[in-house]
Design a protein around this motif. Sequence first.
Motif, mmCIF file in Angstrom:
data_model
loop_
_atom_site.group_PDB
_atom_site.id
_atom_site.type_symbol
_atom_site.label_atom_id
_atom_site.label_comp_id
_atom_site.label_asym_id
_atom_site.label_seq_id
_atom_site.Cartn_x
_atom_site.Cartn_y
_atom_site.Cartn_z
ATOM 1 N N GLU A 20 45.447 47.881 18.795
ATOM 2 C CA GLU A 20 46.953 47.724 18.256
ATOM 3 C C GLU A 20 46.743 47.251 16.966
ATOM 4 O O GLU A 20 47.378 47.728 15.971
ATOM 5 C CB GLU A 20 47.819 46.859 19.136
ATOM 6 C CG GLU A 20 48.026 47.355 20.297
ATOM 7 C CD GLU A 20 49.118 46.609 21.233
ATOM 8 O OE1 GLU A 20 49.688 47.180 22.165
ATOM 9 O OE2 GLU A 20 49.056 45.243 21.196
ATOM 10 N N SER A 21 45.997 46.196 16.634
ATOM 11 C CA SER A 21 45.687 45.591 15.352
ATOM 12 C C SER A 21 45.346 46.551 14.304
ATOM 13 O O SER A 21 45.650 46.746 13.160
ATOM 14 C CB SER A 21 44.916 44.471 15.293
ATOM 15 O OG SER A 21 45.306 43.423 16.255
ATOM 16 N N ALA A 47 48.288 46.275 30.050
ATOM 17 C CA ALA A 47 47.937 46.253 28.666
ATOM 18 C C ALA A 47 47.931 47.889 28.073
ATOM 19 O O ALA A 47 48.073 47.814 27.139
ATOM 20 C CB ALA A 47 46.441 45.871 28.658
ATOM 21 N N GLY A 48 47.468 48.659 29.080
ATOM 22 C CA GLY A 48 47.616 50.347 28.788
ATOM 23 C C GLY A 48 48.979 50.557 28.533
ATOM 24 O O GLY A 48 49.035 51.499 27.527
ATOM 25 N N LEU A 49 50.058 50.178 29.232
ATOM 26 C CA LEU A 49 51.394 50.643 28.958
ATOM 27 C C LEU A 49 51.634 50.096 27.601
ATOM 28 O O LEU A 49 52.844 50.764 26.851
ATOM 29 C CB LEU A 49 52.202 50.339 30.096
ATOM 30 C CG LEU A 49 52.035 51.266 31.504
ATOM 31 C CD1 LEU A 49 52.905 50.842 32.482
ATOM 32 C CD2 LEU A 49 52.313 52.752 30.884
ATOM 33 N N GLY A 50 51.406 48.886 27.408
ATOM 34 C CA GLY A 50 51.877 48.351 25.860
ATOM 35 C C GLY A 50 51.186 49.143 24.934
ATOM 36 O O GLY A 50 51.972 49.310 24.164
ATOM 37 N N VAL A 51 50.123 49.395 24.826
ATOM 38 C CA VAL A 51 49.606 50.141 23.665
ATOM 39 C C VAL A 51 50.135 51.614 23.535
ATOM 40 O O VAL A 51 50.398 52.177 22.615
ATOM 41 C CB VAL A 51 47.941 50.073 23.602
ATOM 42 C CG1 VAL A 51 47.331 51.054 24.793
ATOM 43 C CG2 VAL A 51 47.503 50.441 22.188
ATOM 44 N N LEU A 54 53.250 51.035 21.960
ATOM 45 C CA LEU A 54 52.878 50.838 20.571
ATOM 46 C C LEU A 54 52.617 52.356 19.753
ATOM 47 O O LEU A 54 53.350 52.414 18.759
ATOM 48 C CB LEU A 54 51.974 50.118 20.106
ATOM 49 C CG LEU A 54 51.657 49.494 18.933
ATOM 50 C CD1 LEU A 54 52.602 48.499 18.166
ATOM 51 C CD2 LEU A 54 50.210 49.364 18.555
ATOM 52 N N LEU A 55 51.664 52.822 20.124
ATOM 53 C CA LEU A 55 51.314 54.175 19.440
ATOM 54 C C LEU A 55 52.399 55.287 19.313
ATOM 55 O O LEU A 55 52.527 55.645 18.460
ATOM 56 C CB LEU A 55 50.130 54.859 20.292
ATOM 57 C CG LEU A 55 48.890 53.806 20.483
ATOM 58 C CD1 LEU A 55 47.797 54.650 21.159
ATOM 59 C CD2 LEU A 55 48.146 53.863 18.947
ATOM 60 N N ARG A 56 53.379 55.113 20.272
ATOM 61 C CA ARG A 56 54.384 56.015 20.248
ATOM 62 C C ARG A 56 55.371 55.756 19.258
ATOM 63 O O ARG A 56 56.326 56.592 19.164
ATOM 64 C CB ARG A 56 55.084 56.346 21.678
ATOM 65 C CG ARG A 56 54.334 56.842 22.813
ATOM 66 C CD ARG A 56 54.264 58.188 23.207
ATOM 67 N NE ARG A 56 55.646 58.628 23.495
ATOM 68 C CZ ARG A 56 55.959 59.910 23.230
ATOM 69 N NH1 ARG A 56 55.283 60.841 23.056
ATOM 70 N NH2 ARG A 56 57.333 60.268 23.577
ATOM 71 N N SER A 57 55.443 54.388 19.079
ATOM 72 C CA SER A 57 56.624 53.894 17.942
ATOM 73 C C SER A 57 56.085 54.041 16.727
ATOM 74 O O SER A 57 56.990 53.730 15.588
ATOM 75 C CB SER A 57 56.858 52.469 18.496
ATOM 76 O OG SER A 57 55.641 51.463 18.032
#
Length: 170
Positions: A20-21, A47-51, A54-57
């Motif tokens: 993410e960073s 953690a996987g659902l979080g990234v 993030l990638l989709r946003s």
Amino acid sequence: MEAFIIFHQPVSEQSVVQLESKAIDLVARGIERLTVVINSGGGSTYAGLGVFHLLRSLPIEVNTHAHSVCGSIAASIYLAGKRRTIAAASAVILHATTYTDGPFAGQQSMFNKVVAEPFRSIAGWDDDLVMRFLSPGENYMWPDEAVELGFAHEVVDLQIPPGAEIHHIA
């Protein structure tokens, strides 16, 4: 400008923070297109659902490429890509979510419904496909089948163009 992040490790809180960073930094520096190359057997569902989200946003084009193994929650991260490619010598390995500790360790988790959502909304899977692949045990999907089932768009061997930024998270 184009960048590639090679994600070659288990999905964990630490590895996702690195991914993410790096993605956020690349967006801030003006990268227009990002390809996340995934070689991971999975790991932390949360953690996987979080990234994935993030990638989709991100306000840029994000594509994904499955390179070798794309398993478990790493397959959900893969679904974040607008364009999803998969190497010919790859395997997608899926299973139901299970509790890893506590009194329900080893039992299927109710969180399976959440994990299934991207497979439904992005890959277009129906109940039968969700049950086939997000069920107990290791369930394999091969590259041609991944395309046929809407999980991937194309089977290709990755070619990183000259001049592209390459970052490795391992």
